[in-house]
Motif scaffolding. Structure first.
Motif, mmCIF file in Angstrom:
data_model
loop_
_atom_site.group_PDB
_atom_site.id
_atom_site.type_symbol
_atom_site.label_atom_id
_atom_site.label_comp_id
_atom_site.label_asym_id
_atom_site.label_seq_id
_atom_site.Cartn_x
_atom_site.Cartn_y
_atom_site.Cartn_z
ATOM 1 N N LEU A 12 0.976 -1.209 0.006
ATOM 2 C CA LEU A 12 0.172 -0.003 0.044
ATOM 3 C C LEU A 12 0.875 1.174 -0.069
ATOM 4 N N VAL A 13 0.795 2.317 -0.905
ATOM 5 C CA VAL A 13 1.498 3.058 -1.003
ATOM 6 C C VAL A 13 0.629 4.654 -1.377
ATOM 7 N N ASP A 14 0.917 5.618 -0.267
ATOM 8 C CA ASP A 14 0.473 6.616 -0.150
ATOM 9 C C ASP A 14 1.454 7.805 -1.094
ATOM 10 N N VAL A 15 0.832 8.343 -1.895
ATOM 11 C CA VAL A 15 1.729 9.012 -2.932
ATOM 12 C C VAL A 15 1.553 10.547 -2.607
ATOM 13 N N ARG A 16 0.849 10.842 -1.589
ATOM 14 C CA ARG A 16 0.774 12.370 -1.148
ATOM 15 C C ARG A 16 2.146 12.833 -0.604
ATOM 16 N N THR A 17 2.128 14.280 0.058
ATOM 17 C CA THR A 17 3.294 14.894 0.587
ATOM 18 C C THR A 17 3.237 14.261 1.837
ATOM 19 N N PRO A 18 4.557 14.367 2.553
ATOM 20 C CA PRO A 18 4.778 13.631 4.025
ATOM 21 C C PRO A 18 3.686 14.603 4.912
ATOM 22 N N GLY A 19 3.485 15.833 4.464
ATOM 23 C CA GLY A 19 2.629 16.711 5.494
ATOM 24 C C GLY A 19 1.164 15.946 5.256
ATOM 25 N N ASN A 21 7.157 -7.863 -9.176
ATOM 26 C CA ASN A 21 6.068 -8.704 -9.345
ATOM 27 C C ASN A 21 5.139 -8.776 -8.003
ATOM 28 N N LYS A 22 5.122 -7.598 -7.147
ATOM 29 C CA LYS A 22 4.212 -7.355 -6.174
ATOM 30 C C LYS A 22 3.138 -6.617 -6.547
ATOM 31 N N ALA A 23 1.902 -7.002 -6.043
ATOM 32 C CA ALA A 23 0.693 -5.986 -6.218
ATOM 33 C C ALA A 23 0.997 -4.933 -5.383
ATOM 34 N N VAL A 24 0.650 -3.883 -6.049
ATOM 35 C CA VAL A 24 0.961 -2.231 -5.364
ATOM 36 C C VAL A 24 -0.584 -1.472 -5.582
ATOM 37 N N LEU A 25 -1.146 -1.203 -4.487
ATOM 38 C CA LEU A 25 -2.045 -0.438 -4.403
ATOM 39 C C LEU A 25 -2.020 0.901 -3.860
ATOM 40 N N LEU A 26 -1.993 2.036 -4.931
ATOM 41 C CA LEU A 26 -1.673 3.291 -4.841
ATOM 42 C C LEU A 26 -2.787 4.352 -4.371
ATOM 43 N N TYR A 27 -2.544 5.254 -3.545
ATOM 44 C CA TYR A 27 -3.887 6.233 -3.176
ATOM 45 C C TYR A 27 -3.112 7.557 -3.137
ATOM 46 N N CYS A 28 -3.902 8.667 -3.389
ATOM 47 C CA CYS A 28 -3.612 9.963 -2.872
ATOM 48 C C CYS A 28 -4.690 10.594 -2.138
ATOM 49 N N ARG A 29 -4.909 11.820 -2.383
ATOM 50 C CA ARG A 29 -6.081 12.475 -1.692
ATOM 51 C C ARG A 29 -7.511 11.987 -2.414
ATOM 52 N N SER A 30 -7.383 12.385 -3.850
ATOM 53 C CA SER A 30 -8.470 11.922 -4.735
ATOM 54 C C SER A 30 -8.530 11.053 -5.901
ATOM 55 N N GLY A 31 -7.155 10.915 -6.229
ATOM 56 C CA GLY A 31 -7.156 9.930 -7.363
ATOM 57 C C GLY A 31 -6.125 10.350 -8.339
ATOM 58 N N GLU A 69 -0.677 0.964 7.359
ATOM 59 C CA GLU A 69 0.704 0.059 6.933
ATOM 60 C C GLU A 69 0.868 0.727 5.531
ATOM 61 N N ALA A 70 0.359 2.023 5.242
ATOM 62 C CA ALA A 70 0.920 2.758 4.143
ATOM 63 C C ALA A 70 2.312 3.364 4.014
ATOM 64 N N LEU A 71 2.828 2.978 3.034
ATOM 65 C CA LEU A 71 4.290 3.384 2.799
ATOM 66 C C LEU A 71 3.970 5.002 2.402
ATOM 67 N N ASN A 72 4.795 6.126 2.627
ATOM 68 C CA ASN A 72 4.691 7.251 2.010
ATOM 69 C C ASN A 72 5.985 7.521 0.862
ATOM 70 N N ILE A 73 5.296 7.466 -0.390
ATOM 71 C CA ILE A 73 6.386 7.588 -1.270
ATOM 72 C C ILE A 73 5.651 9.034 -2.190
ATOM 73 N N ASP A 74 6.098 10.184 -1.885
ATOM 74 C CA ASP A 74 5.576 11.537 -2.700
ATOM 75 C C ASP A 74 5.915 11.461 -4.236
#
Length: 120
Positions: A38-45, A75-85, A54-59
């Motif tokens: 699970l990867v959160d692509v938003r800013t650290p703030g 080969n891993k499944a990755v689920l990405l999210y941000c604020r709205s998509g 359990e989301a990683l933060n990678i801006d």
């Protein structure tokens, strides 16, 4: 010749988009929730203000996004999210171009997840 180049460009772009799956929060399968990175692509703030467990933060807006995301095995499944998509869709396209094939973009992002949590 220009027409051929245009058609090839369209097919190439359509092919890239087909690798990324947009998925609503209520349709994320349990096995994906358990196995995906699970990867959160938003800013650290934004991440500090609240994130999925359990989301990683990678801006996605940083210069080293590609380098940092490449640490996740392809080969891993990755689920990405941000604020709205929107940013996660951009991150998904980058990952697709790097050869990732199990990329999921959470439709509606953190806002949709937060709303779903409030309805329970």
């Amino acid at each position: 010749m220009q027409r051929l180049f245009f058609l090839l460009s369209v097919f190439f772009c359509l092919g890239l988009q087909a690798q990324v799956r947009n998925i609503p929060i209520n349709e994320v399968p349990e096995n994906l929730k358990k196995k995906a990175v699970l990867v959160d692509v938003r800013t650290p703030g934004e991440y500090a203000e609240g994130h999925l467990p359990e989301a990683l933060n990678i801006d996605v807006n940083t210069d080293d996004f590609t380098e940092r995301i490449a640490k996740i095995r392809k080969n891993k499944a990755v689920l990405l999210y941000c604020r709205s998509g929107r940013r996660s869709a951009r991150a998904a396209a980058i990952m697709d171009s790097l050869g990732y094939r199990k990329v999921y973009n959470l439709e509606g992002g953190f806002l949709a997840w937060d709303e779903a949590q409030n309805q329970e």
